[in-house]
Scaffold this motif. Structure first.
Motif, PDB file in Angstrom:
ATOM      1  N   LEU A 142       0.833  -1.212   0.000  1.00 60.07           N
ATOM      2  CA  LEU A 142       0.000   0.000   0.000  1.00 60.07           C
ATOM      3  C   LEU A 142       0.862   1.255   0.000  1.00 60.07           C
ATOM      4  CD1 LEU A 142      -2.750  -1.026   2.599  1.00 60.07           C
ATOM      5  CD2 LEU A 142      -2.985  -0.921   0.113  1.00 60.07           C
ATOM      6  N   HIS A 143       1.973   1.220   0.741  1.00 60.85           N
ATOM      7  CA  HIS A 143       2.800   2.420   0.863  1.00 60.85           C
ATOM      8  C   HIS A 143       3.841   2.555  -0.244  1.00 60.85           C
ATOM      9  CE1 HIS A 143       0.907   2.452   4.838  1.00 60.85           C
ATOM     10  NE2 HIS A 143       1.125   3.749   4.784  1.00 60.85           N
ATOM     11  N   ARG A 144       3.898   1.584  -1.150  1.00 57.39           N
ATOM     12  CA  ARG A 144       4.680   1.801  -2.368  1.00 57.39           C
ATOM     13  C   ARG A 144       3.947   2.771  -3.282  1.00 57.39           C
ATOM     14  NH1 ARG A 144       9.057  -1.690  -3.105  1.00 57.39           N
ATOM     15  NH2 ARG A 144       9.215  -1.101  -5.310  1.00 57.39           N
ATOM     16  N   ASN A 145       2.615   2.791  -3.157  1.00 59.07           N
ATOM     17  CA  ASN A 145       1.798   3.781  -3.865  1.00 59.07           C
ATOM     18  C   ASN A 145       2.032   3.748  -5.370  1.00 59.07           C
ATOM     19  OD1 ASN A 145      -0.259   5.513  -3.217  1.00 59.07           O
ATOM     20  ND2 ASN A 145       1.023   7.322  -3.013  1.00 59.07           N
ATOM     21  N   GLU A 146       2.087   2.539  -5.926  1.00 60.27           N
ATOM     22  CA  GLU A 146       2.359   2.386  -7.355  1.00 60.27           C
ATOM     23  C   GLU A 146       1.139   1.916  -8.142  1.00 60.27           C
ATOM     24  OE1 GLU A 146       5.930   0.090  -8.112  1.00 60.27           O
ATOM     25  OE2 GLU A 146       6.884   0.876  -6.312  1.00 60.27           O
ATOM     26  N   GLY A 147      -0.001   1.768  -7.467  1.00 54.03           N
ATOM     27  CA  GLY A 147      -1.205   1.353  -8.166  1.00 54.03           C
ATOM     28  C   GLY A 147      -1.461  -0.141  -8.158  1.00 54.03           C
ATOM     29  N   LYS A 579      -2.922   5.060 -10.295  1.00 54.50           N
ATOM     30  CA  LYS A 579      -1.873   5.339  -9.312  1.00 54.50           C
ATOM     31  C   LYS A 579      -2.463   5.756  -7.964  1.00 54.50           C
ATOM     32  CE  LYS A 579       1.771   4.361 -11.682  1.00 54.50           C
ATOM     33  NZ  LYS A 579       2.726   5.330 -12.220  1.00 54.50           N
ATOM     34  N   GLN A 580      -3.730   6.170  -7.965  1.00 59.49           N
ATOM     35  CA  GLN A 580      -4.397   6.501  -6.711  1.00 59.49           C
ATOM     36  C   GLN A 580      -5.284   5.344  -6.231  1.00 59.49           C
ATOM     37  OE1 GLN A 580      -4.075   8.967  -4.551  1.00 59.49           O
ATOM     38  NE2 GLN A 580      -2.402   9.785  -5.782  1.00 59.49           N
ATOM     39  N   GLN A 581      -4.959   4.131  -6.685  1.00 63.07           N
ATOM     40  CA  GLN A 581      -5.709   2.944  -6.269  1.00 63.07           C
ATOM     41  C   GLN A 581      -5.780   2.865  -4.741  1.00 63.07           C
ATOM     42  OE1 GLN A 581      -7.277   0.297  -7.900  1.00 63.07           O
ATOM     43  NE2 GLN A 581      -7.799  -0.379  -5.849  1.00 63.07           N
ATOM     44  N   ARG A 582      -6.994   2.761  -4.223  1.00 67.08           N
ATOM     45  CA  ARG A 582      -7.175   2.640  -2.779  1.00 67.08           C
ATOM     46  C   ARG A 582      -7.908   1.347  -2.453  1.00 67.08           C
ATOM     47  NH1 ARG A 582      -6.433   7.245   0.086  1.00 67.08           N
ATOM     48  NH2 ARG A 582      -6.120   5.768   1.792  1.00 67.08           N
ATOM     49  N   PRO A 627     -11.853   7.344  -2.635  1.00 69.03           N
ATOM     50  CA  PRO A 627     -12.667   7.613  -1.429  1.00 69.03           C
ATOM     51  C   PRO A 627     -11.877   8.404  -0.388  1.00 69.03           C
ATOM     52  CG  PRO A 627     -11.911   5.340  -1.440  1.00 69.03           C
ATOM     53  CD  PRO A 627     -11.462   5.928  -2.743  1.00 69.03           C
ATOM     54  N   HIS A 628     -11.564   9.653  -0.718  1.00 69.91           N
ATOM     55  CA  HIS A 628     -10.662  10.436   0.133  1.00 69.91           C
ATOM     56  C   HIS A 628     -11.342  11.016   1.367  1.00 69.91           C
ATOM     57  CE1 HIS A 628     -12.313  13.529  -2.669  1.00 69.91           C
ATOM     58  NE2 HIS A 628     -12.377  14.233  -1.562  1.00 69.91           N
ATOM     59  N   SER A 629     -12.673  11.078   1.391  1.00 70.40           N
ATOM     60  CA  SER A 629     -13.350  11.707   2.527  1.00 70.40           C
ATOM     61  C   SER A 629     -12.979  11.047   3.843  1.00 70.40           C
ATOM     62  CB  SER A 629     -14.868  11.662   2.338  1.00 70.40           C
ATOM     63  OG  SER A 629     -15.285  12.614   1.386  1.00 70.40           O
ATOM     64  N   LEU A 634      -2.926   8.921   0.289  1.00 68.68           N
ATOM     65  CA  LEU A 634      -1.675   8.370   0.797  1.00 68.68           C
ATOM     66  C   LEU A 634      -0.488   9.167   0.251  1.00 68.68           C
ATOM     67  CD1 LEU A 634      -1.894   4.477   0.825  1.00 68.68           C
ATOM     68  CD2 LEU A 634      -1.829   6.043   2.748  1.00 68.68           C
ATOM     69  N   GLY A 635       0.388   9.588   1.164  1.00 74.83           N
ATOM     70  CA  GLY A 635       1.597  10.294   0.757  1.00 74.83           C
ATOM     71  C   GLY A 635       1.371  11.732   0.358  1.00 74.83           C
ATOM     72  N   ASP A 636       0.195  12.281   0.653  1.00 73.17           N
ATOM     73  CA  ASP A 636      -0.093  13.666   0.265  1.00 73.17           C
ATOM     74  C   ASP A 636      -0.980  14.304   1.325  1.00 73.17           C
ATOM     75  OD1 ASP A 636      -0.144  15.988  -1.237  1.00 73.17           O
ATOM     76  OD2 ASP A 636      -0.698  14.975  -3.103  1.00 73.17           O
TER      77      ASP A 636
END
Length: 672
Positions: A142-147, A579-582, A627-629, A634-636
């Protein structure tokens, strides 16, 4: 039903973010990620990975790592049998279990180069306890944040999401090589009133959301060591769990139950809970009878917890908490909730963990061990000691109602918002309606129903030459709704960019009395947050519920994901990378409460505020389709500069002082 599903599929397709087409390098990596999660309790049967596991050893390659001491300590301890053995139960709330898992996370997290990361993960997979491995591996991925996409946790560890009867039937089907679908019931019986809302706490998507939120925001995350703090982690801890609690209350009202009562240290835990579940190694999840009393644990007492609570309350009343050097750190500002959230969880960034304790984490442990506090009977960890299973127990919501009251004490000390802080001069909401996608003439009436979903149980059972895989699934019932659209007319004196915030509130309490919006605001359920460009004059805005900033698109299973990747590798299909896969996000079906068969009244509220003042533009653009609410970026930075829950996070003195032209509330009905 087919029409509903086709409509949902169409809307989901429209709502998908623009993605990049995956190249062969990414596809191979994604394939490897998936295969590393398959049947973790057995030796790796993938030919390539089995060969790496045999031929690669991190201890022979220490110079390749940026943290060779950690690598050496970890794998020497694993080789000598000092770490938790495979097959044993991993408990993230147990300090030693967690310490070992975090060490593996650090080894993987700092192996930035793919080949090193991959080989290390392959080596660890067959040697480290499977629960610890997956926890560390998942968090690192998850914290590689590569999608990269991970399979849903209920397919990785089905035992944590199903009951023992389902597992028993699955083994029988496997032994007789009979493909089957096994209906799964919720826990409890009709005589247990809590059974009425078990569909919420036991929803597999909700369990997965809660699990992944805590992987995105681990309470042990060391800001100095891992690359900086997680933006507003303490505030998000409050808000995410606050939203679960108010949603649970709305479900209770939908089923004729009163709002959940808060946990109290010196009173009985009224509702018992029988999970009816077993771990993969055969141990049972402990049951808890009604009216159990909290008892001291070997390393912490109930009196300790009361003292920690008193110190928190004193700090809230005084308007400051004391840090480790006894400096007073103010709470009476927009950052106060973040400081308080970190102290109450408590996270590694807690302002003073020795003084304020760990209200949330230790309460989970007290609830889990209440039937065997001294470990006299050697019971396995309870549901409250796993993020995947915690929401299944009604006590989870009692705990978070208790914590929510503490957070509300703090929020009530803050000065209510002024009209100037709420208003967006020159912007007026003229009309606000909501319509389902199948009956656009029917205004402000939403419809919920129960649909079926399936859990692939392949990972619940071992396989061999004599017991090959057959298709065995559990069938679960899940709340969902007919998708709907918001229709909003907004007048603007001049062109501007606005942020729309949509909330839902109950209209009546359990007694049938109308709840004034001044009181209902704290129970507001966030449904959506989105940006919109307003032109001078009248603007008509249409927004679909499937685009919500709260929910996650439906999860694909392991076999679906792997097939999509392999089709793309064989040029039989295309695979797109987000790349913003959650993996964190409320399941789409739980966006709105169940309502009642007669129709239940709710208030739907929208407010438009100034995008230029309120939004971190870069993070909002990158995460607007995620789903940022509840889950941030992540990372931002969290996209919204306003306090979470604005404008309902603070006390409302009166509707007359609160209401402005840039907002509107309407009454809607939710019919089940």
């Amino acid at each position: 039903m087919k029409f509903y599903l086709l409509s949902v599929a169409l809307l989901v397709t429209i709502a998908l973010a623009k993605k990049e087409k995956a190249d062969k390098t990414f596809l191979k990596k994604q394939q490897s990620i998936l295969k590393l999660t398959w049947r973790l309790s057995q030796a790796n049967d993938d030919v390539e990975q089995a060969e790496i596991s045999q031929n690669y050893n991190p201890l022979d390659n220490l110079t390749s790592y940026s943290n060779p001491d950690t690598v050496q300590t970890l794998f020497e301890a694993v080789n000598s049998g000092e770490y938790k053995a495979r097959g044993e139960i991993f408990n993230p709330f147990a300090e030693e279990d967690r310490k070992q898992a975090v060490e593996l996370f650090e080894v993987l997290h700092f192996a930035k180069e793919w080949d090193l990361f991959y080989k290390t993960a392959v080596f660890a997979r067959d040697r480290v306890n499977e629960g610890q491995f997956y926890y560390a591996f998942m968090t690192a991925v998850l914290h590689r944040n590569e999608g990269f996409v991970l399979p849903p946790p209920y397919e990785v560890f089905p035992h944590l999401f199903t009951n023992s009867d389902v597992i028993r039937q699955a083994y029988k089907a496997k032994m007789t090589q009979t493909p089957t679908i096994i209906p799964m019931n919720f826990t409890g019986t009709i005589r247990n009133l809590e059974q009425r809302v078990s569909y919420f706490g036991e929803d597999i998507g909700l369990n997965a959301h809660h699990s992944h939120w805590h992987a995105d925001f681990p309470f042990w995350w060391d800001s100095d060591k891992y690359g900086g703090p997680k933006d507003r982690q303490g505030e998000l801890f409050w808000y995410t769990h606050h939203q679960l609690t108010v949603r649970f209350d709305a479900e209770r009202l939908s089923n004729g139950l009163q709002e959940v009562e808060e946990l109290q240290w010196d009173k009985p835990i009224l509702e018992g809970f029988v999970p009816k579940a077993t771990y993969k190694n055969g141990q049972e999840f402990p049951s808890r009878p009604d009216d159990m009393i909290f008892q001291d644990l070997p390393h912490i007492t109930v009196t300790d917890m009361k003292h920690y609570e008193l110190r928190i309350r004193d700090g809230i009343a005084a308007g400051f908490l004391k840090d480790k050097e006894h400096n007073a750190i103010s709470l009476n500002n927009s950052d106060g909730i973040d400081i308080l959230g970190k102290a109450m969880e408590s996270s590694a960034d807690s302002i003073n963990p020795n003084y304020y304790g760990s209200t949330h984490n230790m309460a989970h442990v007290f609830l889990s061990k209440v039937t065997d506090p001294k470990n006299k009977y050697g019971l396995a960890p309870g549901v409250m000691e796993h993020f995947e299973t915690a929401t299944r127990g009604p006590a989870f919501f009692r705990l978070h109602k208790y914590m929510d009251f503490l957070f509300k004490e703090h929020k009530d000390y803050l000065v209510p918002y002024t009209r100037e802080e709420i208003d967006f001069p020159g912007v007026r909401v003229d009309r606000f309606e909501v319509k389902t996608i199948i009956d656009k003439a029917d205004r402000n009436n939403l419809v919920t129903y129960f649909d079926t979903d399936h859990i692939d149980l392949a990972n619940a059972m071992d396989t061999s030459e004599t017991a090959k895989d057959v298709e065995i699934k559990a069938q679960v019932s899940r709340l969902t709704h007919i998708p709907f659209n918001y229709e909003i007319e907004v007048s603007a004196n001049s062109a501007a960019t606005a942020v729309a915030r949509v909330f839902l509130m109950v209209k009546n309490n359990w007694y049938g009395e109308e709840v004034k919006i001044e009181e209902a605001g704290w129970g507001a359920m966030e449904l959506d947050k989105f940006s919109v460009k307003l032109f001078s004059g009248l603007n008509t805005i249409n927004r679909s519920s499937v685009e919500s900033s709260v929910v996650l698109n439906e999860r694909k299973g392991y076999k679906q994901l792997l097939a999509a990747v392999e089709d793309a590798l064989e040029v039989r299909g295309e695979y797109f990378v987000d790349k913003q896969q959650r993996h964190c996000g409320l399941p789409r079906g739980l966006l709105i409460p169940k309502g009642t068969s007669e129709g239940m009244a709710f208030r739907l509220f929208v407010i438009f505020t100034d995008y230029e003042k309120d939004i971190h533009a870069d993070s909002f653009k990158s995460g607007r389709d995620s789903p940022h609410s509840y889950c941030g970026i992540l990372g931002d930075k969290y996209p919204d500069k306003r306090p979470l829950g604005f404008p309902f996070d603070r006390k409302i003195q009166s509707w007359e002082l609160f209401e402005t032209e840039n907002m509107k509330d309407i009454e809607i009905t939710i019919k089940h």
